[in-house]
Design a protein around this motif. Structure first.
Motif, PDB file in Angstrom:
ATOM      1  N   ILE A  25      13.734   8.284  -0.644  1.00 25.54           N
ATOM      2  CA  ILE A  25      13.484   7.030   0.065  1.00 25.54           C
ATOM      3  C   ILE A  25      14.427   5.969  -0.493  1.00 25.54           C
ATOM      4  O   ILE A  25      14.874   6.059  -1.638  1.00 25.54           O
ATOM      5  N   LYS A  26      14.691   4.959   0.317  1.00 18.22           N
ATOM      6  CA  LYS A  26      15.605   3.900  -0.096  1.00 18.22           C
ATOM      7  C   LYS A  26      14.939   3.032  -1.156  1.00 18.22           C
ATOM      8  O   LYS A  26      13.723   2.826  -1.121  1.00 18.22           O
ATOM      9  N   PRO A  27      15.712   2.509  -2.103  1.00 19.39           N
ATOM     10  CA  PRO A  27      15.131   1.657  -3.146  1.00 19.39           C
ATOM     11  C   PRO A  27      14.367   0.459  -2.605  1.00 19.39           C
ATOM     12  O   PRO A  27      13.341   0.068  -3.152  1.00 19.39           O
ATOM     13  N   LYS A  28      14.823  -0.121  -1.482  1.00 14.22           N
ATOM     14  CA  LYS A  28      14.128  -1.287  -0.940  1.00 14.22           C
ATOM     15  C   LYS A  28      12.777  -0.903  -0.325  1.00 14.22           C
ATOM     16  O   LYS A  28      11.903  -1.740  -0.183  1.00 14.22           O
ATOM     17  N   ASP A  29      12.601   0.366   0.022  1.00 16.26           N
ATOM     18  CA  ASP A  29      11.330   0.835   0.572  1.00 16.26           C
ATOM     19  C   ASP A  29      10.347   1.275  -0.521  1.00 16.26           C
ATOM     20  O   ASP A  29       9.198   1.592  -0.230  1.00 16.26           O
ATOM     21  N   MET A  30      10.806   1.296  -1.754  1.00 13.47           N
ATOM     22  CA  MET A  30       9.985   1.790  -2.864  1.00 13.47           C
ATOM     23  C   MET A  30       8.727   0.936  -3.072  1.00 13.47           C
ATOM     24  O   MET A  30       7.642   1.467  -3.297  1.00 13.47           O
ATOM     25  N   GLN A  31       8.854  -0.374  -2.984  1.00  8.95           N
ATOM     26  CA  GLN A  31       7.713  -1.260  -3.211  1.00  8.95           C
ATOM     27  C   GLN A  31       6.613  -1.024  -2.168  1.00  8.95           C
ATOM     28  O   GLN A  31       5.429  -0.974  -2.506  1.00  8.95           O
ATOM     29  N   ALA A  32       6.997  -0.828  -0.929  1.00  9.81           N
ATOM     30  CA  ALA A  32       6.015  -0.547   0.124  1.00  9.81           C
ATOM     31  C   ALA A  32       5.344   0.803  -0.111  1.00  9.81           C
ATOM     32  O   ALA A  32       4.138   0.951   0.085  1.00  9.81           O
ATOM     33  N   GLU A  33       6.111   1.773  -0.551  1.00 11.92           N
ATOM     34  CA  GLU A  33       5.572   3.108  -0.833  1.00 11.92           C
ATOM     35  C   GLU A  33       4.533   3.049  -1.951  1.00 11.92           C
ATOM     36  O   GLU A  33       3.458   3.647  -1.852  1.00 11.92           O
ATOM     37  N   ILE A  34       4.834   2.302  -3.001  1.00 13.48           N
ATOM     38  CA  ILE A  34       3.904   2.172  -4.127  1.00 13.48           C
ATOM     39  C   ILE A  34       2.639   1.441  -3.689  1.00 13.48           C
ATOM     40  O   ILE A  34       1.526   1.835  -4.051  1.00 13.48           O
ATOM     41  N   ALA A  35       2.776   0.406  -2.869  1.00 20.13           N
ATOM     42  CA  ALA A  35       1.616  -0.330  -2.369  1.00 20.13           C
ATOM     43  C   ALA A  35       0.709   0.582  -1.542  1.00 20.13           C
ATOM     44  O   ALA A  35      -0.522   0.529  -1.660  1.00 20.13           O
ATOM     45  N   GLU A  36       1.303   1.441  -0.732  1.00 17.47           N
ATOM     46  CA  GLU A  36       0.508   2.385   0.066  1.00 17.47           C
ATOM     47  C   GLU A  36      -0.246   3.361  -0.832  1.00 17.47           C
ATOM     48  O   GLU A  36      -1.401   3.696  -0.564  1.00 17.47           O
ATOM     49  N   GLU A  37       0.402   3.831  -1.879  1.00 14.85           N
ATOM     50  CA  GLU A  37      -0.245   4.765  -2.807  1.00 14.85           C
ATOM     51  C   GLU A  37      -1.448   4.109  -3.491  1.00 14.85           C
ATOM     52  O   GLU A  37      -2.510   4.716  -3.605  1.00 14.85           O
ATOM     53  N   PHE A  38      -1.277   2.860  -3.950  1.00 16.45           N
ATOM     54  CA  PHE A  38      -2.390   2.162  -4.606  1.00 16.45           C
ATOM     55  C   PHE A  38      -3.532   1.902  -3.631  1.00 16.45           C
ATOM     56  O   PHE A  38      -4.703   2.031  -3.990  1.00 16.45           O
ATOM     57  N   ALA A  39      -3.206   1.564  -2.390  1.00 18.46           N
ATOM     58  CA  ALA A  39      -4.243   1.337  -1.379  1.00 18.46           C
ATOM     59  C   ALA A  39      -5.033   2.621  -1.129  1.00 18.46           C
ATOM     60  O   ALA A  39      -6.267   2.595  -1.018  1.00 18.46           O
ATOM     61  N   GLU A  40      -4.352   3.734  -1.084  1.00 17.30           N
ATOM     62  CA  GLU A  40      -5.032   5.022  -0.884  1.00 17.30           C
ATOM     63  C   GLU A  40      -5.943   5.347  -2.065  1.00 17.30           C
ATOM     64  O   GLU A  40      -7.070   5.818  -1.877  1.00 17.30           O
ATOM     65  N   LEU A  41      -5.477   5.077  -3.264  1.00 17.56           N
ATOM     66  CA  LEU A  41      -6.306   5.321  -4.453  1.00 17.56           C
ATOM     67  C   LEU A  41      -7.561   4.449  -4.437  1.00 17.56           C
ATOM     68  O   LEU A  41      -8.650   4.907  -4.782  1.00 17.56           O
TER      69      LEU A  41
END
Length: 53
Positions: A25-41
Motif C-alpha cells: 500500500i502507498k505510504p500516504k494510505d498507511m494512516q487510513a489503514e491503521i485507523a481501520e485496523e484499530f476500529a475493527e479491534l
C-alpha cells in the motif's frame, strides 16, 4: 577456515521474504489503514465484553 565456507542449503535460506507488489500500500494510505485496523479491534472488543444479564 570459517564456518561460512561449509554452507548447506540454498542461498535463499538466509534472505527475508519480500512483500508482493500487489499487496503493498502507498505510504500516504498507511494512516487510513491503521485507523481501520484499530476500529475493527474496538468493534471486536465491544462484542467480547457484552454479557447477558
Amino acid at each position: 577456515m570459517g564456518r561460512d565456507e561449509h554452507k548447506k542449503g540454498s542461498n535463499n535460506a538466509a534472505s527475508l521474504p519480500q512483500t508482493p507488489k500487489n499487496q503493498k500500500i502507498k505510504p500516504k494510505d498507511m494512516q487510513a489503514e491503521i485507523a481501520e485496523e484499530f476500529a475493527e479491534l474496538r468493534r471486536n472488543k465491544k462484542k467480547k465484553d457484552f454479557r447477558w444479564p
